[in-house]
Design a protein around this motif. Structure first.
Motif, mmCIF file in Angstrom:
data_model
loop_
_atom_site.group_PDB
_atom_site.id
_atom_site.type_symbol
_atom_site.label_atom_id
_atom_site.label_comp_id
_atom_site.label_asym_id
_atom_site.label_seq_id
_atom_site.Cartn_x
_atom_site.Cartn_y
_atom_site.Cartn_z
ATOM 1 N N GLY A 228 -15.536 -27.539 4.885
ATOM 2 C CA GLY A 228 -15.557 -26.108 5.224
ATOM 3 C C GLY A 228 -15.395 -25.949 6.725
ATOM 4 O O GLY A 228 -16.116 -25.172 7.363
ATOM 5 N N THR A 229 -14.456 -26.676 7.315
ATOM 6 C CA THR A 229 -14.263 -26.617 8.773
ATOM 7 C C THR A 229 -13.696 -25.257 9.174
ATOM 8 O O THR A 229 -13.290 -24.461 8.322
ATOM 9 N N THR A 230 -13.619 -25.048 10.480
ATOM 10 C CA THR A 230 -13.075 -23.791 10.990
ATOM 11 C C THR A 230 -11.538 -23.849 11.067
ATOM 12 O O THR A 230 -10.925 -22.893 11.536
ATOM 13 N N SER A 231 -10.940 -24.968 10.668
ATOM 14 C CA SER A 231 -9.473 -25.172 10.700
ATOM 15 C C SER A 231 -8.897 -25.052 12.111
ATOM 16 O O SER A 231 -7.748 -24.636 12.269
ATOM 17 N N ARG A 232 -9.676 -25.384 13.100
ATOM 18 C CA ARG A 232 -9.204 -25.271 14.485
ATOM 19 C C ARG A 232 -8.675 -26.602 15.036
ATOM 20 O O ARG A 232 -8.326 -26.692 16.209
ATOM 21 N N GLY A 233 -8.708 -27.651 14.218
ATOM 22 C CA GLY A 233 -8.218 -28.956 14.677
ATOM 23 C C GLY A 233 -9.266 -29.758 15.438
ATOM 24 O O GLY A 233 -8.939 -30.757 16.093
ATOM 25 N N ILE A 234 -10.520 -29.326 15.338
ATOM 26 C CA ILE A 234 -11.594 -29.961 16.120
ATOM 27 C C ILE A 234 -11.775 -31.434 15.720
ATOM 28 O O ILE A 234 -11.728 -32.334 16.579
ATOM 29 N N GLY A 235 -11.973 -31.680 14.425
ATOM 30 C CA GLY A 235 -12.227 -33.046 13.957
ATOM 31 C C GLY A 235 -11.081 -33.985 14.327
ATOM 32 O O GLY A 235 -11.302 -35.023 14.963
ATOM 33 N N PRO A 236 -9.822 -33.653 13.970
ATOM 34 C CA PRO A 236 -8.702 -34.542 14.318
ATOM 35 C C PRO A 236 -8.563 -34.783 15.828
ATOM 36 O O PRO A 236 -8.178 -35.873 16.251
ATOM 37 N N ALA A 237 -8.884 -33.803 16.660
ATOM 38 C CA ALA A 237 -8.791 -34.010 18.110
ATOM 39 C C ALA A 237 -9.842 -35.036 18.556
ATOM 40 O O ALA A 237 -9.547 -35.936 19.358
ATOM 41 N N TYR A 238 -11.052 -34.920 18.015
ATOM 42 C CA TYR A 238 -12.088 -35.914 18.361
ATOM 43 C C TYR A 238 -11.739 -37.284 17.770
ATOM 44 O O TYR A 238 -12.059 -38.313 18.348
ATOM 45 N N GLU A 239 -11.091 -37.291 16.593
ATOM 46 C CA GLU A 239 -10.666 -38.577 16.004
ATOM 47 C C GLU A 239 -9.719 -39.286 16.960
ATOM 48 O O GLU A 239 -9.824 -40.491 17.193
ATOM 49 N N ASP A 240 -8.782 -38.538 17.520
ATOM 50 C CA ASP A 240 -7.826 -39.134 18.464
ATOM 51 C C ASP A 240 -8.523 -39.611 19.735
ATOM 52 O O ASP A 240 -8.146 -40.630 20.315
ATOM 53 N N LYS A 241 -9.526 -38.857 20.160
ATOM 54 C CA LYS A 241 -10.273 -39.265 21.356
ATOM 55 C C LYS A 241 -10.944 -40.626 21.108
ATOM 56 O O LYS A 241 -10.773 -41.564 21.883
#
Ligand code: IMP
Length: 436
Positions: A126-139
């Motif tokens: 139920g994420t906010t669909s803002r790309g938060i998780g994938p951006a941290y994954e790349d970090k």
């Protein structure tokens, strides 16, 4: 004296209002994690401001605002916010500093977020669909693009080409053109340059000059990647440890921790919420509390105050005192419940379990407290609260393990009680709730 203000529940505790109220006592407000998944709503003289990335300190002239390296920045979201503030008469000017080490959210992160949720199906976060998780994954995966990477155009082009190519293998239906992503980034870098800087150094210098720093958390402890209800969490450390890593400041630079908790509990998105109310009462709290996500508009799930969760947040963060918000939403209820433990079979748990298989079958153990008929809305002195409300707060203090230094009784800055006999008086001797 530097203070961290952070969420003691599942986010949306009303941190925006508390930070805004305390900002006049600080020279810098510094955000340490999250991204534009956050939504901090502040009302000033009836005017509504919703901030996602920029600390709400920006509403105060002369206050400098920091976006730390622990934040993930979507340049488009940042510019939209800066432009919207300008439209409302707030000039960001040179008061904003964004860490050159902050990672960027790129268009493919948003696509990946949506795709990942679709793939999880029933198990979605139920994420906010803002790309938060994938951006941290790349970090964490050491392939992220940082604000400072927008300077070396050759290296950036190689990085973007490689990243977009790899992501296009996953995003089959909506493949991206790496050149378009790259060119957009160059333009973004150009516009962002004036705000980019060494945040850790700037904060160290500010502290040396005796400037007070308010450290602002987003989301809440129960959404923390390490200490929250994993995997139904956000991808950053919303708890106090994130302040040091996300700003480049030492632990001893944080002298006090003010937790923010609602007088009841809400959560948006999936995952456990032991005190959730499904019937009429849940609806009543949602409507009177206007419990709809500030970022996504999604209805929030509502329930009674969960002292197990708040006590846990107090321990994890070393919270010295709480700011209790939205007391007025409970006005007029005949009785109000407080959850003090979870029953699992014949056992009663008083600590929040790590294993969600244990949280699932938990039955909240409630105490019932009488409600009040006189409205608390707008009350500014503790002694003017109805006796039942004072008793309710006193009980919340006992079961949460910390005093309630601030009580919010409405959306406006002025609708607040600052308790003179609390730590708030030491932290903010001259604090006043008058409009700034
Ligand atoms: P994400 O941060 O978009 O990855 O979402 C992960 C979880 O955190 C979801 O349950 C979101 O609803 C929740 N979440 C993220 N940001 C906030 C917030 O600012 N307030 C409340 N919940 C949030």
């Amino acid at each position: 004296m530097n203070i961290a203000v952070l969420g003691a529940q599942w986010g949306d505790e009303g941190k925006g209002k508390i930070v805004d109220l305390l900002t006049p006592h600080f020279g810098v407000v510094a955000r340490y994690q999250g991204g534009h998944n956050a939504g901090h709503t502040v009302y000033v003289h009836g005017k509504k401001f919703v901030l996602h990335l920029i600390p709400s300190g920006i509403l105060h002239p002369g206050v400098r605002c920091v976006i730390g390296n622990g934040v993930v920045v979507d340049p488009q979201a940042l510019f939209t916010e800066i432009d919207e503030l300008a439209r409302l008469g707030i000039e960001v000017g040179d008061r904003l500093v964004i860490s050159e080490k902050a990672h960027l959210i790129l268009p493919y992160h948003r696509e990946l977020d949506v795709l990942s949720e679709a793939r999880r199906g029933e198990r979605r976060i139920g994420t906010t669909s803002r790309g938060i998780g994938p951006a941290y994954e790349d970090k964490i995966g050491r392939r992220g693009i940082r604000v400072c990477d927008l300077v070396d155009t050759k290296a950036l082009a190689d990085e973007v080409r490689e990243n977009v190519h790899a992501r296009n293998q996953i995003i089959k239906d909506n493949k991206m053109d790496w050149r378009a992503v790259y060119e957009r980034l160059l333009a973004d870098g150009e516009r962002m340059r004036r705000w980019t800087g060494d945040v850790s150094l700037m904060l160290a210098e500010a502290m040396q000059q005796g400037t007070r720093i308010l450290v602002e958390g987003a989301q809440g402890t129960m959404l923390d990647i390490d200490h929250g209800t994993y995997p139904f969490v956000t991808s950053s450390n919303a708890s106090v440890g994130g302040a040091c890593t996300g700003l480049g400041i030492p632990p001893k630079a944080v002298h006090g921790v003010l937790g923010v908790a609602k007088a009841y509990t809400t959560r948006v998105g999936e995952g456990p919420l032991p005190t959730e109310l499904h019937g009429e009462m849940g609806e009543r709290l949602r409507e009177s509390g206007q419990e709809y996500g500030a970022s996504t508009g999604r209805p929030r799930r509502c329930g009674w105050y969960d002292a197990v969760a708040v006590r846990y947040a107090v321990r994890v963060n070393g919270i010295d005192a709480l700011a209790l918000t939205k007391l007025d939403v409970l006005d007029g209820l005949p009785s109000i419940d407080i959850c003090t433990g979870y029953a699992v079979g014949s056992r009663t748990l008083t600590e929040f379990p790590a294993d969600l298989n244990t949280v699932g079958p938990c039955e909240p153990v409630y105490e019932s407290w009488p409600g009040w008929t006189t409205p608390t809305r707008g009350v500014t002195r503790f002694e003017d609260l109805p006796v039942e409300a004072r008793r309710y707060i006193a009980r919340l203090e006992e079961v949460s393990g910390v005093p309630m230094a601030i009580v919010s009784t409405g959306t406006d800055r002025t609708e607040t009680i600052i308790r003179r006999d609390s730590i708030a008086a030491q932290w903010f001797p001259d604090v006043s709730v008058s409009a700034v």
